[in-house]
Design a protein around this motif. Structure first.
Motif, PDB file in Angstrom:
ATOM      1  N   GLN A   1     -37.867 -49.443  -2.790  1.00  0.00           N
ATOM      2  CA  GLN A   1     -38.608 -48.507  -3.631  1.00  0.00           C
ATOM      3  C   GLN A   1     -40.114 -48.732  -3.535  1.00  0.00           C
ATOM      4  O   GLN A   1     -40.868 -48.222  -4.359  1.00  0.00           O
TER       5      GLN A   1
ATOM      6  N   THR B   1     -32.959 -47.683  -6.010  1.00  0.00           N
ATOM      7  CA  THR B   1     -31.962 -47.125  -5.094  1.00  0.00           C
ATOM      8  C   THR B   1     -30.574 -47.713  -5.341  1.00  0.00           C
ATOM      9  O   THR B   1     -29.576 -46.999  -5.243  1.00  0.00           O
TER      10      THR B   1
ATOM     11  N   SER C   1     -31.636 -40.857   0.211  1.00  0.00           N
ATOM     12  CA  SER C   1     -32.231 -42.190   0.061  1.00  0.00           C
ATOM     13  C   SER C   1     -31.164 -43.276   0.058  1.00  0.00           C
ATOM     14  O   SER C   1     -31.352 -44.347   0.653  1.00  0.00           O
TER      15      SER C   1
ATOM     16  N   THR D   1     -36.321 -37.020   7.764  1.00  0.00           N
ATOM     17  CA  THR D   1     -35.479 -38.192   7.541  1.00  0.00           C
ATOM     18  C   THR D   1     -34.043 -37.932   7.981  1.00  0.00           C
ATOM     19  O   THR D   1     -33.389 -38.791   8.583  1.00  0.00           O
TER      20      THR D   1
END
Length: 732
Positions: free
Chosen positions: A42, A140, A183, A426
């Protein structure tokens, strides 16, 4: 170094060094946390404020009721979602409300009447999106735990868990996508690769050492040295991370592991090669290790210092993941240097000639004595590098032809680098079977891809509807939401905009300046327009990365130039050594693109890979130049320059080729991971190392040195004078 060598090779010194490393490793590992336990996924993306970060801050402070990290549960049924499917989804939504998922807000689908819920289906009736909003700043691992709890809850609401159904099963299925799902998948990919990468790297280094040196003992010596360095580095980084003095993520640790084993093995080989050469001439292993350290330590230290300096320059970067490379990588190489100059020579001294078993180097006297004891004829032998000798002679005979040919080849490849397409998407780096990517494909095919990550437009205005109208006129706007009023500022509004294309694509990023301009023209104040969301963040990533390249590349070149100039004391040599390694970098980019694009169908590579690859290729490539030029410089003191070049190429050919193959192989291990950014980085960096090893070092650099002659030493007058004297002696 002679004093250090004398201590290490002493009867007690070698054991003191070994014991010190063992104790250090034990104490650190028993008292400090490991690096992988302190990974910070993070950590800040940008170290200086960007427009998208300002937007995120404003959203959190002023629009907290509608802000957060969304996970989009994308439901799909190939033959269309039936009433029974929708009722099951509603029951699932009710179950999630009772599950009390940490930091998550679940959209209450169970409270929506069935007819109204049907209106939210895709046009073909196959797809429904259920948003789940995690609080801003949620770690996360908390998001991952929340998604895991969601999947477990599905076991009770459905006969067959829809999270586990295959895309082609024909059954009801769901995938978690959106920023939260992406993520979690990204972190999962890197964490899965940690152990695989470590064992894969060790295995590939071991195999190459066994093949090259054909000695089981010698193959273990560098690995022991690197292994002890790793055991010391990991807890040190863990302690620094726990104290919040530095931060690093799983991606950084993965690349650091490769760098450590690749570069660390190279430093060990530089010393081992000198040790073996000296054992052919010296009976005393103590004298051999002292001489080896004295002659190799300068090149090893200079090579390591070059890499350390290049890594520390990354502190200039504003992009977080690049900046976070600097300290961990610098520490890793520094400790590896200490291990290669203390622990490895101590091990070699302890094992002695047996290190090279079964091909043990012995002096002529020792070979004669051994032959007499066995009653066999005397056959003194010392290995000759026939290929290196041939290359050395070829270079000094045809320097112009070789220089021109290599420059043309490398120049063509370098020219191709200008045709590379870059991306900051991503999702494109994920394997096709990742849940978030499968969910995105469903959205793309059946709903609107822009729903995955809407663009948030924030501005100060007294006419919100005018801003909304301006956004609706944009040709790429699929959906424009109603304006939301700030909680504390009547003039501040937020409007969410769904694009009609992949919000992670280059095309979507290119719209960000236009969106800001359209709003600015409407409000008349460009300073009070903020664009947030994943697309805006990627646009800022692109801009910040380009900014970092403009600063880091010249600074790295400047520092390496200064180090080379200090070490070689030759302006001419410094210039062409830097120029050749830059040429190999751009050539690696070009050849890497040809292989990735035309060989494997890669449409674009990640935008920050060139900067990553530049630092590694330039710093590591300069290592080989330093080692070879040091050999040529040393020989030029006692022989004509052309002969010094030929002997230098032959003398360093074996060790540099071995080191280059091992280093390239370790970076190539990255291509076995299911993470495209590491595949692209590993491919390009490995190619750069191979170009340095097989073109730049054996051909281009010595050819340029031969062409320049004594002027390769300019302005060091003493060496020019020595060269002239050697040439005169050679010609009588």
């Amino acid at each position: 170094m002679k004093k250090l060598g004398a201590f290490i090779s002493g009867k007690s010194g070698r054991w003191i060094i070994l014991a010190a490393w063992i104790v250090l490793a034990l104490v650190l590992n028993l008292t400090l946390p490991q690096a992988n336990s302190q990974e910070d996924e993070q950590a800040e993306t940008f170290l200086n404020d960007t427009n998208s970060e300002e937007a995120a801050r404003i959203i959190e402070e002023e629009f907290s009721d509608n802000s957060g990290l969304p996970a989009l549960l994308t439901w799909y049924q190939e033959d269309g979602l039936t009433d029974e499917d929708l009722q099951s989804i509603q029951q699932f939504s009710a179950d999630l409300q009772e599950a009390d998922i940490e930091a998550a807000t679940v959209t209450p689908f169970q409270d929506i009447p069935l007819p109204a819920l049907k209106e939210q289906l895709s046009d073909d009736g196959t797809t429904l999106v259920m948003p789940i909003l995690f609080d801003n700043g949620t770690a996360t691992d908390t998001v991952e735990a929340g998604l895991k709890k969601i999947q477990d809850t599905a076991n009770d609401a459905f006969t067959q868990n829809p999270f586990e159904q295959d895309l082609n099963s024909g059954d009801l299925l769901v995938r978690a996508t959106g920023p939260a799902g992406i993520s979690v998948d990204a972190v999962g990919l890197f964490s899965q690769g940690d152990t695989t990468l470590l064992f894969g790297t060790v295995l590939i280094v071991l195999i190459f050492l066994l093949v090259i040196y054909r000695s089981p003992i010698l193959a273990l010596v560098p690995l022991i040295g690197v292994g002890f360095a790793y055991l010391v580095i990991s807890p040190i980084l863990g302690a620094l991370g726990k104290a919040e003095l530095i931060s690093f993520d799983s991606q950084g640790l993965a690349i650091m592991t490769v760098l450590l084993f690749g570069a660390g093995t190279d430093y060990c080989l530089f010393l081992i090669t000198r040790f073996r050469e000296n054992l052919w001439e010296l009976k005393s292993k103590k004298t051999a290790i002292v001489r080896s350290l004295s002659s190799a330590s300068g090149a090893i230290a200079m090579s390591g210092l070059t890499v350390i300096v290049a890594m520390l320059v990354l502190l200039v970067a504003d992009y977080g993941s690049i900046n976070r490379f600097a300290i961990p990588f610098g520490i890793a190489i520094f400790i590896m240097l200490l291990a290669s100059l203390t622990l490895v020579p101590a091990l070699l001294t302890i094992i002695g000639r047996a290190s090279f078993f079964p091909f043990i180097p012995r002096t002529e006297d020792m070979q004669e004595q051994r032959a007499k004891e066995k009653g066999k004829p005397v056959r003194t032998k010392k290995p000759q590098n026939k290929i290196g000798n041939s290359v050395g002679r070829l270079v000094i005979r045809h320097p112009w032809k070789i220089a021109i040919a290599t420059i043309v080849v490398l120049g063509i490849l370098a020219g191709i680098s200008s045709r590379i397409t870059y991306t900051y998407d991503t999702l494109s780096s994920f394997p096709d079977d990742m849940p978030s990517k499968e969910g995105f494909e469903i959205l793309t095919d059946h709903v609107n891809a822009g729903e995955l990550a809407p663009v948030s437009v924030i501005t100060e205005t007294d006419d919100p509807e005018a801003v909304r109208a301006a956004l609706e006129e944009l040709p790429y706007a699929a959906t424009v939401m109603d304006p939301e009023q700030s909680e504390s500022n009547d003039q501040l509004i937020r409007i969410q905009l769904e694009l009609d294309e992949n919000p992670y694509s280059n095309e979507a990023m290119a719209h960000i300046p236009d969106i800001k301009e359209a709003v600015s023209d409407t409000t008349g104040n460009a300073d009070s327009v903020w664009i947030g969301g994943q697309t805006a963040e990627q646009y800022d990533t692109q801009q910040v990365t380009k900014h970092d390249e403009k600063w880091i590349i010249p600074i790295v070149i400047g520092f390496i130039t200064l180090l080379l100039l200090t070490y070689l004391r030759s302006v001419t040599a410094t210039i062409y050594l830097v120029a050749t390694v830059l040429l190999s970098f751009f050539s690696a980019l070009g050849l890497g693109w040809l292989i990735l694009h035309y060989g494997f169908g890669v449409e674009a590579i990640q935008g920050f890979i060139p900067l990553y690859a530049f630092v590694f290729i330039v710093a590591l490539g300069e290592d080989y130049n330093i080692f070879m030029i040091s050999s040529i410089w040393k020989r030029s003191k006692t022989m004509p320059l052309k002969q010094a070049i030929a002997d230098g190429v032959a003398h360093t050919g074996g060790v540099i080729t071995s080191a280059g193959l091992i280093l390239a192989a370790t970076f190539a291990v990255l291509t076995t991971l299911p993470i495209q950014i590491l595949v692209h980085f590993g491919t390009i960096t490995a190619i750069g190392v191979l170009l340095d090893t097989f073109l730049v070092r054996p051909f281009l650099v010595p050819a340029i040195t031969a062409i320049l002659g004594k002027w390769a030493f300019w302005p060091w007058k003493k060496r020019i004078q020595q060269t002239e004297e050697n040439e005169q002696k050679a010609h009588g």
